[in-house]
Scaffold this motif. Structure first.
Motif, PDB file in Angstrom:
ATOM      1  N   SER A 130       0.827  -1.203   0.000  1.00 15.20           N
ATOM      2  CA  SER A 130       0.000   0.000   0.000  1.00 15.20           C
ATOM      3  C   SER A 130       0.859   1.249   0.000  1.00 15.20           C
ATOM      4  CB  SER A 130      -0.915   0.010   1.228  1.00 15.20           C
ATOM      5  OG  SER A 130      -0.150   0.233   2.409  1.00 15.20           O
ATOM      6  N   LYS A 150      -7.160   1.599  -5.183  1.00  9.88           N
ATOM      7  CA  LYS A 150      -8.395   1.650  -4.408  1.00  9.88           C
ATOM      8  C   LYS A 150      -8.123   2.242  -3.026  1.00  9.88           C
ATOM      9  CE  LYS A 150     -12.044  -1.352  -2.545  1.00  9.88           C
ATOM     10  NZ  LYS A 150     -12.492  -2.761  -2.390  1.00  9.88           N
ATOM     11  N   HIS A 151      -9.007   3.122  -2.590  1.00 12.39           N
ATOM     12  CA  HIS A 151      -8.904   3.705  -1.253  1.00 12.39           C
ATOM     13  C   HIS A 151      -9.470   2.733  -0.235  1.00 12.39           C
ATOM     14  CE1 HIS A 151     -10.598   6.922   1.737  1.00 12.39           C
ATOM     15  NE2 HIS A 151      -9.530   6.317   2.215  1.00 12.39           N
ATOM     16  N   GLU A 152      -8.659   2.374   0.755  1.00 19.42           N
ATOM     17  CA  GLU A 152      -9.111   1.547   1.861  1.00 19.42           C
ATOM     18  C   GLU A 152      -8.871   2.304   3.176  1.00 19.42           C
ATOM     19  OE1 GLU A 152     -10.826  -1.039   1.736  1.00 19.42           O
ATOM     20  OE2 GLU A 152     -10.247  -2.373   0.102  1.00 19.42           O
ATOM     21  N   TYR A 154      -8.661   1.039   6.657  1.00 17.19           N
ATOM     22  CA  TYR A 154      -8.636  -0.068   7.614  1.00 17.19           C
ATOM     23  C   TYR A 154      -8.808   0.419   9.057  1.00 17.19           C
ATOM     24  CZ  TYR A 154      -6.952  -2.753   3.630  1.00 17.19           C
ATOM     25  OH  TYR A 154      -6.839  -3.361   2.403  1.00 17.19           O
ATOM     26  N   GLN A 157     -12.372   0.900   9.896  1.00 17.23           N
ATOM     27  CA  GLN A 157     -13.035  -0.385  10.139  1.00 17.23           C
ATOM     28  C   GLN A 157     -12.800  -0.844  11.579  1.00 17.23           C
ATOM     29  OE1 GLN A 157     -11.724  -3.226   7.181  1.00 17.23           O
ATOM     30  NE2 GLN A 157     -11.971  -1.753   5.510  1.00 17.23           N
ATOM     31  N   ALA A 237     -18.671   0.261   3.604  1.00 21.61           N
ATOM     32  CA  ALA A 237     -17.381   0.176   4.290  1.00 21.61           C
ATOM     33  C   ALA A 237     -17.129   1.441   5.108  1.00 21.61           C
ATOM     34  CB  ALA A 237     -16.259  -0.023   3.280  1.00 21.61           C
ATOM     35  N   THR A 240     -14.841   4.813   3.858  1.00 21.47           N
ATOM     36  CA  THR A 240     -14.868   5.065   2.415  1.00 21.47           C
ATOM     37  C   THR A 240     -16.283   5.060   1.852  1.00 21.47           C
ATOM     38  OG1 THR A 240     -14.685   2.723   1.800  1.00 21.47           O
ATOM     39  CG2 THR A 240     -12.628   3.934   2.163  1.00 21.47           C
ATOM     40  N   GLU A 242     -17.765   2.662   0.635  1.00 19.01           N
ATOM     41  CA  GLU A 242     -17.876   1.756  -0.506  1.00 19.01           C
ATOM     42  C   GLU A 242     -19.143   0.908  -0.355  1.00 19.01           C
ATOM     43  OE1 GLU A 242     -15.643  -2.125  -2.528  1.00 19.01           O
ATOM     44  OE2 GLU A 242     -14.766  -1.112  -0.788  1.00 19.01           O
TER      45      GLU A 242
END
Length: 292
Positions: A130, A150-152, A154, A157, A237, A240, A242
């Motif tokens: 990343s 892709k934007h994640e 974590y 989360q 998500a 983001t 998503e």
């Protein structure tokens, strides 16, 4: 009290042993060390990396599954690959794969965006290369459609899981861990991430969310009922937003589990301990005891 003892025993049977935790951490360190030596000139087994997925959210169960590890590459690597043509993300994953293959010559290693999979005997390390993203989160490599980032998020989360767990006095993580056993034992085609998000949604509305294991029979039953109403819906998500489709291929398994959980709860109420245990084992397998 039999319900509390049954589910406490069940959850204890799902916990990783100290040896399994140590082994997973060791596998992470060996992979990260190889990448740090190559990309950062460091021999650290933890720097520039973090656990993500179930190891970060504390929802892991045994037998051990994957160890998900996010590894941050230097910005200079991004700049170098931006000078290339073609699928830059695929090329980057292949380079990371080659670096690891040179260190683990007897280990199967595969690259398939956004993951480089390192298959050790006891664990698979799912390594996610990343780059840090301005504004928070990370960019990870996706190899489809010619390659893209892709934007994640974590950390978002993890925060969502921690907040729900605090709201429910630790019930959210317990629910997720039990549902992961259902997922694996019954072959349920529902992603673990989706189970986590559904559990967070459910706990926010469940009237008994702050109660102890005495209510865990009801919690399982009511969760199955809840997700039956989420067929063909969407989850989002954290961090983001998503949008992810839940579909309905899992619904027959959920309906079967709901029917059995309803029977089990009725047996528990009538102190028919063995009959209740028989129904629970049809959902979760023998990790949950039949008799308590």
């Amino acid at each position: 009290m039999s319900v509390s003892k049954r589910f406490s025993t069940f959850l204890n049977n799902l916990k990783l042993t100290d040896a399994q935790k140590s082994d997973g951490a060791s596998k992470r360190e060996s992979v990260v060390r190889a990448l740090n030596i190559h990309y950062w000139g460091s021999s650290s087994g933890t720097s520039n990396s973090r656990f993500v997925g179930s190891w970060a959210k504390k929802t892991r169960i045994r037998p051990p599954r994957d160890v998900d590890v996010l590894f941050e590459l230097p910005a200079s690597i991004h700049a170098r690959f931006e000078q290339r043509s073609g699928n830059k993300q695929s090329q980057l994953l292949q380079e990371v794969k080659t670096v690891l293959a040179n260190s683990f010559t007897r280990t199967a290693i595969k690259g398939d965006g956004p993951i480089v999979l390192v298959s050790f005997a006891s664990y698979d390390v799912e390594l996610i290369p990343s780059f840090q993203r301005l504004g928070g989160g990370h960019f990870v490599c996706m190899t489809s459609l010619g390659g893209w980032y892709k934007h994640e998020a974590y950390e978002a989360q993890n925060v969502a899981m921690t907040a729900s767990n605090a709201l429910s006095r630790n019930n959210t993580r317990d629910l997720v861990r039990m549902m992961k056993r259902w997922q694996s034992f019954c072959g349920v085609p529902l992603r673990s991430f989706h189970i986590e998000l559904l559990a967070i949604e459910f706990i926010a509305t469940w009237g008994n969310r702050g109660n102890s294991e005495v209510y865990y029979d009801y919690m399982c039953r009511d969760f199955f009922a809840y997700i039956m109403g989420r067929q063909n819906g969407y989850v989002y998500a954290p961090g983001t937003a998503e949008t992810m489709s839940l579909g309905s291929m899992w619904s027959s398994k959920a309906q079967s589990a709901l029917n059995r959980a309803q029977k089990a709860c009725a047996h528990e109420a009538n102190a028919e301990i063995g009959l209740a245990g028989e129904q629970w084992q049809m959902i979760f397998g023998t990790d949950i005891p039949r008799f308590v």
